[in-house]
Design a protein around this motif. Structure first.
Motif, PDB file in Angstrom:
ATOM      1  N   ASP A  53      22.695  26.870  55.532  1.00  0.00           N
ATOM      2  CA  ASP A  53      23.241  26.142  56.675  1.00  0.00           C
ATOM      3  C   ASP A  53      22.130  25.340  57.349  1.00  0.00           C
ATOM      4  O   ASP A  53      21.014  25.233  56.823  1.00  0.00           O
ATOM      5  CB  ASP A  53      23.889  27.119  57.656  1.00  0.00           C
ATOM      6  CG  ASP A  53      22.887  28.125  58.197  1.00  0.00           C
ATOM      7  OD1 ASP A  53      21.911  28.437  57.487  1.00  0.00           O
ATOM      8  OD2 ASP A  53      23.059  28.616  59.331  1.00  0.00           O
ATOM      9  N   HIS A  65      24.327  27.182  63.473  1.00  0.00           N
ATOM     10  CA  HIS A  65      24.657  27.594  62.104  1.00  0.00           C
ATOM     11  C   HIS A  65      25.749  26.677  61.544  1.00  0.00           C
ATOM     12  O   HIS A  65      26.876  27.106  61.292  1.00  0.00           O
ATOM     13  CB  HIS A  65      25.106  29.065  62.081  1.00  0.00           C
ATOM     14  CG  HIS A  65      24.039  30.005  62.545  1.00  0.00           C
ATOM     15  ND1 HIS A  65      23.052  30.491  61.718  1.00  0.00           N
ATOM     16  CD2 HIS A  65      23.788  30.533  63.769  1.00  0.00           C
ATOM     17  CE1 HIS A  65      22.250  31.281  62.397  1.00  0.00           C
ATOM     18  NE2 HIS A  65      22.677  31.326  63.645  1.00  0.00           N
ATOM     19  N   ASP A  67      27.570  24.818  58.797  1.00  0.00           N
ATOM     20  CA  ASP A  67      27.776  25.066  57.367  1.00  0.00           C
ATOM     21  C   ASP A  67      27.917  23.797  56.532  1.00  0.00           C
ATOM     22  O   ASP A  67      28.174  23.879  55.326  1.00  0.00           O
ATOM     23  CB  ASP A  67      29.043  25.918  57.163  1.00  0.00           C
ATOM     24  CG  ASP A  67      28.826  27.370  57.540  1.00  0.00           C
ATOM     25  OD1 ASP A  67      27.679  27.830  57.475  1.00  0.00           O
ATOM     26  OD2 ASP A  67      29.811  28.049  57.894  1.00  0.00           O
ATOM     27  N   ILE A  71      28.825  23.655  52.528  1.00  0.00           N
ATOM     28  CA  ILE A  71      30.200  23.250  52.207  1.00  0.00           C
ATOM     29  C   ILE A  71      30.196  22.090  51.226  1.00  0.00           C
ATOM     30  O   ILE A  71      31.008  22.044  50.291  1.00  0.00           O
ATOM     31  CB  ILE A  71      30.967  22.882  53.495  1.00  0.00           C
ATOM     32  CG1 ILE A  71      31.223  24.137  54.338  1.00  0.00           C
ATOM     33  CG2 ILE A  71      32.291  22.198  53.165  1.00  0.00           C
ATOM     34  CD1 ILE A  71      31.863  23.846  55.689  1.00  0.00           C
ATOM     35  N   HIS A  92      22.386  32.589  48.591  1.00  0.00           N
ATOM     36  CA  HIS A  92      22.884  32.243  49.926  1.00  0.00           C
ATOM     37  C   HIS A  92      21.921  32.823  50.948  1.00  0.00           C
ATOM     38  O   HIS A  92      21.597  34.008  50.913  1.00  0.00           O
ATOM     39  CB  HIS A  92      24.276  32.812  50.161  1.00  0.00           C
ATOM     40  CG  HIS A  92      24.703  32.753  51.602  1.00  0.00           C
ATOM     41  ND1 HIS A  92      24.560  31.616  52.379  1.00  0.00           N
ATOM     42  CD2 HIS A  92      25.237  33.709  52.430  1.00  0.00           C
ATOM     43  CE1 HIS A  92      25.005  31.853  53.607  1.00  0.00           C
ATOM     44  NE2 HIS A  92      25.407  33.111  53.655  1.00  0.00           N
ATOM     45  N   CYS A  94      20.512  32.188  55.279  1.00  0.00           N
ATOM     46  CA  CYS A  94      20.518  31.466  56.546  1.00  0.00           C
ATOM     47  C   CYS A  94      19.238  30.644  56.645  1.00  0.00           C
ATOM     48  O   CYS A  94      18.189  31.032  56.125  1.00  0.00           O
ATOM     49  CB  CYS A  94      20.613  32.456  57.700  1.00  0.00           C
ATOM     50  SG  CYS A  94      20.684  31.677  59.336  1.00  0.00           S
ATOM     51  N   SER A 116      30.305  31.281  59.952  1.00  0.00           N
ATOM     52  CA  SER A 116      31.043  30.971  58.712  1.00  0.00           C
ATOM     53  C   SER A 116      32.392  31.671  58.665  1.00  0.00           C
ATOM     54  O   SER A 116      32.760  32.284  57.658  1.00  0.00           O
ATOM     55  CB  SER A 116      30.206  31.367  57.487  1.00  0.00           C
ATOM     56  OG  SER A 116      28.965  30.726  57.489  1.00  0.00           O
ATOM     57  N   THR A 121      36.211  27.457  54.340  1.00  0.00           N
ATOM     58  CA  THR A 121      34.931  27.759  53.702  1.00  0.00           C
ATOM     59  C   THR A 121      35.054  28.990  52.817  1.00  0.00           C
ATOM     60  O   THR A 121      34.527  29.021  51.690  1.00  0.00           O
ATOM     61  CB  THR A 121      33.846  27.985  54.778  1.00  0.00           C
ATOM     62  OG1 THR A 121      33.844  26.889  55.694  1.00  0.00           O
ATOM     63  CG2 THR A 121      32.483  28.130  54.136  1.00  0.00           C
ATOM     64  N   HIS A 144      25.264  34.864  56.012  1.00  0.00           N
ATOM     65  CA  HIS A 144      26.295  35.001  57.038  1.00  0.00           C
ATOM     66  C   HIS A 144      27.323  36.031  56.564  1.00  0.00           C
ATOM     67  O   HIS A 144      27.806  35.950  55.430  1.00  0.00           O
ATOM     68  CB  HIS A 144      26.974  33.658  57.282  1.00  0.00           C
ATOM     69  CG  HIS A 144      26.040  32.626  57.820  1.00  0.00           C
ATOM     70  ND1 HIS A 144      26.439  31.318  58.046  1.00  0.00           N
ATOM     71  CD2 HIS A 144      24.731  32.678  58.196  1.00  0.00           C
ATOM     72  CE1 HIS A 144      25.420  30.634  58.537  1.00  0.00           C
ATOM     73  NE2 HIS A 144      24.378  31.430  58.628  1.00  0.00           N
ATOM     74  N   LEU A 147      30.417  34.958  54.572  1.00  0.00           N
ATOM     75  CA  LEU A 147      30.084  34.398  53.268  1.00  0.00           C
ATOM     76  C   LEU A 147      29.564  35.472  52.326  1.00  0.00           C
ATOM     77  O   LEU A 147      29.815  35.423  51.116  1.00  0.00           O
ATOM     78  CB  LEU A 147      29.052  33.281  53.412  1.00  0.00           C
ATOM     79  CG  LEU A 147      29.499  32.013  54.139  1.00  0.00           C
ATOM     80  CD1 LEU A 147      28.424  30.939  54.043  1.00  0.00           C
ATOM     81  CD2 LEU A 147      30.811  31.491  53.577  1.00  0.00           C
ATOM     82  N   ARG A 224      26.832  31.217  67.264  1.00  0.00           N
ATOM     83  CA  ARG A 224      27.041  29.902  66.676  1.00  0.00           C
ATOM     84  C   ARG A 224      26.282  28.794  67.401  1.00  0.00           C
ATOM     85  O   ARG A 224      25.826  27.844  66.790  1.00  0.00           O
ATOM     86  CB  ARG A 224      28.543  29.604  66.673  1.00  0.00           C
ATOM     87  CG  ARG A 224      28.954  28.443  65.791  1.00  0.00           C
ATOM     88  CD  ARG A 224      28.712  28.721  64.325  1.00  0.00           C
ATOM     89  NE  ARG A 224      28.957  27.555  63.511  1.00  0.00           N
ATOM     90  CZ  ARG A 224      30.130  27.249  62.966  1.00  0.00           C
ATOM     91  NH1 ARG A 224      31.180  28.036  63.152  1.00  0.00           N
ATOM     92  NH2 ARG A 224      30.258  26.165  62.223  1.00  0.00           N
ATOM     93  N   ASP A 296      33.698  24.063  63.678  1.00  0.00           N
ATOM     94  CA  ASP A 296      34.296  23.968  62.343  1.00  0.00           C
ATOM     95  C   ASP A 296      35.236  22.771  62.255  1.00  0.00           C
ATOM     96  O   ASP A 296      35.287  22.078  61.229  1.00  0.00           O
ATOM     97  CB  ASP A 296      35.045  25.262  62.003  1.00  0.00           C
ATOM     98  CG  ASP A 296      34.107  26.393  61.630  1.00  0.00           C
ATOM     99  OD1 ASP A 296      32.979  26.093  61.188  1.00  0.00           O
ATOM    100  OD2 ASP A 296      34.486  27.567  61.782  1.00  0.00           O
TER     101      ASP A 296
END
Length: 844
Positions: A53, A65, A67, A71, A92, A94, A116, A121, A144, A147, A224, A296
């Protein structure tokens, strides 16, 4: 002649050799040149994929954060199966630095609810992983939580593993309770319900909070962004700090309890329809997820405007067809993540959103995961996991832990070759007090207070008593073993109890023939390690007897080891005795790691010989060397030190050969790699004390040495104050092409501190200084080989102990030693170094 037409003519093997040397940016450029170039570059470009992210600034705040980058990658892989089919390694992580294990990780349950959480997502993960038919390695590093779950449940979907099993799994700084649960009744985002880990060959659990206990009111999780979260200063892994937004754990957990009361007072109509209901009907969970839902929506609107399209089979996830914020929030909310909640929340939350809650704690899930992979698992590692139950006096917590250890050591893994448990860092990583690998567990009257939950359970006590020994008996082909030094044997007696003595001896004899890699540790001490442990306190004497029993009864029986690692608060004399005990082993790699220099103190008693300021270090506790003995034995040849040798443990630090001479006397002919870490008393690069040369003189006897890692020290004091952060900033800026911090606007020669930076701390100056400092001490034969000796000089700078390394190759020149190339200084999180550390980790 243009290079591209020449590439056509190369054999495929040579072509791959050329392309392997290109970085990701080069491969990205190459694949845009032509169809042919795309065909050869794309498989390498997409062989390893990272889902990361970023932080995004908006006019009304910032999303810590965002994404969007990950994405975009997922959309590409979901829509282009031919590219997804190239993916072999998936990571994956952060974008934030991982939490400090000393100060931050014990306070961070890593259970951020709001990261996330968008269903689009999560669904994209399912589509992308479905196309990764060659995936064999999964890394999750500070991932996350939502995820994490999606990746694990999709990668190990029971329907998938029979065809395309993932073979290697690395889990670090994350919670995966629900992601690793073998069976779920339901999953709101629609992830697979049945998992199968068969096919997994290597698992590494690293810095995970494997705990059952209650968390504190000041524990926090990442949030977030700036609308709801509170800014907090955390360590950046480079000697300084950064700020990010966090929520208190209790505030996220309380939102679920408050949602129950809110439900009773509102119509069910708020669960459908408008995704953004009026403020008057905003629920506690909607408030918690308000920021996440807002950001988002912005992310997906921006992606849509940029032409990024969802896969054709995701029509229900278009922006205009999303469920209401209330329903989205309740679907995303995970309830209780972390074992036992504070009492005032436990009953309220327990039945709130039951179908979405984890039914097993993470420690139990770990045992079930390993059991599911039992037919293929070859390497099992627990690396600084937070496991200690001794601080909890709740019977339920203790009972849980007993079942977890019983489950772990009941595993039977027919192909197991590496079993590692490292715990030398903080108190939270300690094993239960009386758990031993090759002895009776001390579940008697003295130690039963550590196992409150076992009162009245004689069968369980009997089962646990020798469970570790039974595990070792069942795995007779181990080649790598890591275990706390104080937990091989209990402190009582010099031999095993008569009832298990033959069994213990048989296990040790077997390991003596099979082990090639042994790693032991003891809990670190803030003040550093002493030359010898002479404390009279009960706790110190017990630990000392346990460590010495390991040396005399275990280490001395090993004959095949090629690698030994000794880490943490092990006194120097006991390190020396381990090296001596392994005299029959053809050691190729020796690693000694501590707080104090593991080769000896070059600074003198209390640092009195050091010519530079070191006021911020704990020099008053430094013990001085016997200078006459160092000067006498330092230049001596190995054969002169030990003409006749038979091992008999001899503790204390009398006037005798320095540590490096002892190592050389037993292992100089076979060693190819040496690693000595410890900064207090380490050789001072710019102002070495007279004792430095004789302490390091034995390096010239290691003629087969290929790699040397050593801690060095220098002062950054200038005009009366330390300038660590200035030096770190200078290093980081010097390697950044976007930085203008090094540009001078005048033609004048630099003066003052700027001159000091350029003439003393510049990367190329450091490389030359390291070469001239260590080069003369190295073996002439080793330096004469092609590529010379690879040297990593490690420095600790900053208020928070950032570790920076300079990597260089020292070769023999016509008149003087030469630096054949260097990289650095680089911090531990520098992208290339972090990647190399993942790739080169042994037994994974």
């Amino acid at each position: 002649m243009p290079i591209l037409p020449m590439l056509y003519q190369l054999p495929e093997e040579l072509m791959q050799e050329v392309l392997e040397r290109l970085g990701q940016s080069d491969l990205r450029s190459l694949q845009l040149v032509s169809r042919w170039a795309y065909a050869i570059a794309a498989p390498l470009r997409w062989r390893e994929v990272e889902l990361v992210d970023c932080r995004t600034q908006y006019e009304d705040g910032f999303d810590d954060h965002d994404d969007t980058p990950l994405i975009k990658v997922l959309l590409t892989l979901a829509r282009k199966p031919e590219l997804a089919a190239c993916v072999q390694v998936l990571t994956h992580r952060c974008h934030l630095p991982p939490p400090s294990i000393f100060q931050e990780l014990p306070q961070m349950p890593l259970a951020s609810q709001t990261l996330s959480a968008d269903p689009r997502t999560i669904s994209l993960i399912r589509h992308a992983v479905r196309n990764m038919v060659k995936l064999h390695t999964l890394h999750i590093i500070l991932g996350h939580p939502n995820l994490n779950d999606a990746l694990l449940r999709c990668c190990f979907d029971k329907r998938r593993t029979k065809i395309n099993p993932v073979r290697r799994l690395w889990l670090e700084n994350c919670r995966v309770d629900k992601g690793c649960a073998l069976s779920l009744n339901s999953h709101p985002p629609g992830l697979p319900l049945e998992l199968d880990f068969s096919g997994v060959e290597s698992v590494r659990f690293r810095r995970l909070p494997l705990s059952f206990g209650t968390y504190n009111h000041d524990d926090f999780v990442y949030s977030r962004g700036s609308l709801n979260g509170v800014s907090r200063k955390l360590e950046d892994g480079a000697g300084s700090t950064y700020r990010t937004t966090v929520n208190l754990l209790v505030s996220e957990q309380s939102a679920g309890a408050s949602q129950l009361d809110w439900r009773d007072n509102h119509q069910t109509s708020v669960y459908t329809g408008d995704a953004n209901p009026a403020p008057s009907v905003v629920s506690p969970l909607s408030a918690l997820f308000k920021e996440a839902n807002l950001y988002d929506r912005r992310i997906w609107e921006a992606l849509s405007a940029s032409g990024y399209l969802l896969p054709h089979d995701m029509p229900l996830l278009e922006t205009g067809q999303l469920p209401s914020n209330v329903l989205r929030s309740e679907t995303a909310y995970r309830g209780e993540w972390l074992g036992l909640l504070p009492q005032h929340l436990e009953e309220q939350v327990l039945h709130a959103f039951g179908e979405q809650r984890e039914t097993l704690r993470l420690p139990q899930t770990v045992s079930l995961l390993c059991n599911s992979a039992s037919s293929t698992l070859r390497s099992l590692t627990f690396d600084w996991v937070l496991i200690d139950p001794s601080f909890s006096h709740e019977t339920a917590t203790q009972s849980h832990w007993i079942r977890v250890f019983s489950g772990l050591f009941s595993l039977r893994l027919p192909h197991l070759r590496a079993f590692q448990l490292r715990n030398a860092v903080v108190a939270d990583t300690k094993l239960p007090y009386d758990l031993f690998l090759l002895d009776h567990a001390g579940l008697n009257t003295r130690s039963r207070r550590h196992f409150i939950g076992l009162h009245g359970q004689p069968e369980q006590i009997q089962r646990l008593d020798t469970m570790c020994l039974e595990f070792m008996e069942a795995h007779g082909n181990l080649q790598c073993l890591a275990w706390p030094m104080e937990h091989f044997f209990s402190e009582s007696g010099t031999t095993a109890s008569a009832d298990i003595a033959p069994r213990v001896s048989a296990v040790i004899d077997t390991l003596g023939r099979t082990l090639v890699d042994l790693r032991v540790d003891a809990m670190y001490s803030d003040i550093g390690e002493f030359q010898s442990d002479t404390s009279d306190s009960q706790s110190h004497s017990v630990a000392r007897r346990r460590r010495r029993r390991f040396i005399e009864r275990f280490a001395s029986k090993m004959t095949k080891l090629t690698s030994i690692k000794i880490e943490g608060g092990v006194p120097r004399d006991e390190r020396r005795e381990i090296i001596r005990a392994l005299h029959a082993c053809p050691l190729e790699k020796i690693v000694l790691i501590g707080v104090t220099s593991t080769l000896g103190n070059t600074w003198g008693e209390r640092g009195e010989d050091l010519g530079e300021p070191a006021s911020h270090l704990r020099v008053p506790r430094l013990q001085g060397e016997d200078k006459e003995a160092v000067w006498k034995y330092g230049p001596a040849k190995p054969e002169d030190i030990l003409p006749d040798f038979a091992f008999e443990a001899n503790y204390g630090w009398p006037a005798g050969p320095p540590m490096l001479n002892v190592i050389a006397a037993h292992h100089a002919s076979t060693v190819t790699e040496l690693k000595f870490c410890g900064y207090q008393g380490a050789p001072a690069l710019f102002a070495p004390t007279p004792l430095t040369t004789p302490l390091l003189s034995a390096l010239k006897h290691f003629h087969n040495l290929e790699r040397l890692v050593i801690s060095l020290w220098f002062s950054t004091h200038f005009e009366g104050s330390p300038r660590d952060l200035d030096v770190i900033s200078y290093w980081l800026n010097s390697r950044s092409p976007a930085s203008t911090a090094l540009v001078r606007v005048t033609d004048e020669e630099p003066e003052g501190w700027e001159k000091e930076l350029k003439t003393k701390y510049a990367p190329d100056v450091l490389a030359r200084r390291i070469t001239s400092f260590l080069g003369p001490l190295l073996s002439e034969q080793a330096k004469a080989r092609r590529g010379g000796v690879n040297v990593r000089a490690s420095f600790c700078l900053g208020s928070y102990g950032g570790i920076f390394d300079v990597d260089l190759n020292v070769g023999r020149g016509a008149l003087a030693d030469v630096c054949l190339g260097f990289k650095g200084p680089r911090e531990e999180l520098e992208p290339e170094r972090r990647r190399t550390k993942l790739d080169d980790r042994r037994w994974f």
